[in-house]
Structure formats: structure tokens, C-alpha cells
Scaffold this motif. Sequence first.
Motif, PDB file in Angstrom:
ATOM      1  N   UNK A 197      45.518  45.709  42.301  1.00  0.00           N
ATOM      2  CA  UNK A 197      46.403  44.979  41.614  1.00  0.00           C
ATOM      3  C   UNK A 197      45.958  43.501  41.153  1.00  0.00           C
ATOM      4  N   UNK A 198      44.584  43.144  41.842  1.00  0.00           N
ATOM      5  CA  UNK A 198      44.153  41.751  41.910  1.00  0.00           C
ATOM      6  C   UNK A 198      43.683  41.303  40.343  1.00  0.00           C
ATOM      7  N   UNK A 199      43.966  40.038  39.781  1.00  0.00           N
ATOM      8  CA  UNK A 199      43.469  39.709  38.655  1.00  0.00           C
ATOM      9  C   UNK A 199      42.114  38.891  38.720  1.00  0.00           C
ATOM     10  N   UNK A 200      42.193  38.364  39.840  1.00  0.00           N
ATOM     11  CA  UNK A 200      40.715  37.597  40.238  1.00  0.00           C
ATOM     12  C   UNK A 200      40.248  37.934  41.194  1.00  0.00           C
ATOM     13  N   UNK A 201      39.031  38.048  41.314  1.00  0.00           N
ATOM     14  CA  UNK A 201      38.233  38.377  42.497  1.00  0.00           C
ATOM     15  C   UNK A 201      38.657  37.861  43.881  1.00  0.00           C
ATOM     16  N   UNK A 202      38.449  38.650  44.916  1.00  0.00           N
ATOM     17  CA  UNK A 202      39.178  37.937  46.165  1.00  0.00           C
ATOM     18  C   UNK A 202      38.417  36.723  46.735  1.00  0.00           C
ATOM     19  N   UNK A 203      36.926  36.718  46.297  1.00  0.00           N
ATOM     20  CA  UNK A 203      36.254  35.736  46.591  1.00  0.00           C
ATOM     21  C   UNK A 203      35.568  35.234  45.223  1.00  0.00           C
ATOM     22  N   UNK A 204      36.241  34.301  44.647  1.00  0.00           N
ATOM     23  CA  UNK A 204      35.900  33.980  43.360  1.00  0.00           C
ATOM     24  C   UNK A 204      34.536  33.214  43.377  1.00  0.00           C
ATOM     25  N   UNK A 234      51.960  44.615  36.593  1.00  0.00           N
ATOM     26  CA  UNK A 234      52.419  43.951  35.576  1.00  0.00           C
ATOM     27  C   UNK A 234      51.128  42.635  35.184  1.00  0.00           C
ATOM     28  N   UNK A 235      50.633  42.120  36.418  1.00  0.00           N
ATOM     29  CA  UNK A 235      49.799  41.009  36.242  1.00  0.00           C
ATOM     30  C   UNK A 235      48.479  41.211  35.421  1.00  0.00           C
ATOM     31  N   UNK A 236      47.852  42.452  35.783  1.00  0.00           N
ATOM     32  CA  UNK A 236      46.631  42.905  35.031  1.00  0.00           C
ATOM     33  C   UNK A 236      47.176  43.189  33.448  1.00  0.00           C
ATOM     34  N   UNK A 237      48.508  43.944  33.332  1.00  0.00           N
ATOM     35  CA  UNK A 237      48.678  43.866  31.895  1.00  0.00           C
ATOM     36  C   UNK A 237      48.872  42.556  31.137  1.00  0.00           C
TER      37      UNK A 237
END
Length: 212
Positions: A13-20, A149-152
Amino acid sequence: MVSPALPRRRSAYRVLPARPFVAAMTMLLFTFLLYVVEAYDASTGQSLDAEGGIIARDPSHLDGVLFAPLLHASWAHLESNTLPFLLFGFLAMAGGFGQFVGVTALVWLVSGLGVWVFSPPGTDTVGASGVIFGWLVFLLFRGFFAGSAKQILLAVVLFFLWGGVLFGLLPGQPGISWQAHLFGALGGVLAARIVAGADRRRRGGETVAVPR
């Protein structure tokens, strides 16, 4: 006693990498590699393009499927690919580095094989745009398959900003490999489907031990 695990926030469900920072540095290094390759290619009169490109239906150049995304026809070609390559690659790492490698490998191969089979005979195709299209379409579809929902929402934003490039899926633009774009996109849809299916199976197998 063992009971089903309680729902929790998952990497799917992540939108950004856990370790950006690590993800950003990975993509910067990957992009730097493309510039190093292009610098060498330019210094040798584009010899790598001739040797490592995908020449359609030529068995002796089937290995171009592996090398062509690392090559570009000119500095302008590479520069036009740089920003979407960095952005979409970074966002595609939201599910973890292992997932990113798997998604990229699938898109890379599907795009390259599609070019090799369906391009006009003798056509020499190079460039990372097939991989870029695959990442973009993966990002557009994964939220719908995962029910996130966040990824959509991210997909809607990306489509608003970059949806115009999807016209590159259509034939008719001189010097543009719509085959690389189309099959890269198909690889992205397939990757999104596989990732969502793997996540559902993982959820189904999660259990926790509850004391009696």
C-alpha cells in the motif's frame, strides 16, 4: 491457538519507498550509468547502438533485448528520458527493492521481445522508453489491483501529469518505437497483476499465535 493476523499497513500500500534516500541514490546511480554508456557510445561513433540495439527478427541481435534499454540514439534522446526514468523508477520502489527488480526485469524483457518480434525487419531500436512506459503503467494499475486508495490517487496525479505520453503507444510517429512503448506498458500491467496476486496470497497465509 493460531488465528488470522490482524490487518496492518503493508508495503503493497506504500506510495513512496520505505527508504527514500536509498531509492533516490539507486536511481541516480542507475541514471549515471546511462550517461556513462552514452558518453562512451558517442566517443566511438555510436558503435554500441549498432552492436547492442534490438534489430528486429535478427537472431544474432536477440541479445539486444538485454542491452538496448541502456543505449540511446543521442544525448537529446537520453535527456528526454532522464526525468521520467528517475521519477517512475523511484516510485516503483515503493514495494521494496526486490519487487522493483522483478517488475523491472519483467517490463524489460516483455518490451524488448515485443520490439524484436513486431518491429519492421532490420529496424534497430535503442532506448529506455519501453522500461519507462512499463513503470508508468505499473504505477497506474497497481493501486486498482491492490485496492489502495493512496496508490489510486497517485495514479490519477501521474495520469494528469504524464498521461499525454501514452499517445506513444500508437503507431505513426516517425523515429518512435511504439512497439517498445506498447509492450513495455503490457509488461507493466502484467507486473501490477502479479504483485497484487502475490500480496493477496501473502495475506491469506499470515497467522498469529494467540495465547489460550
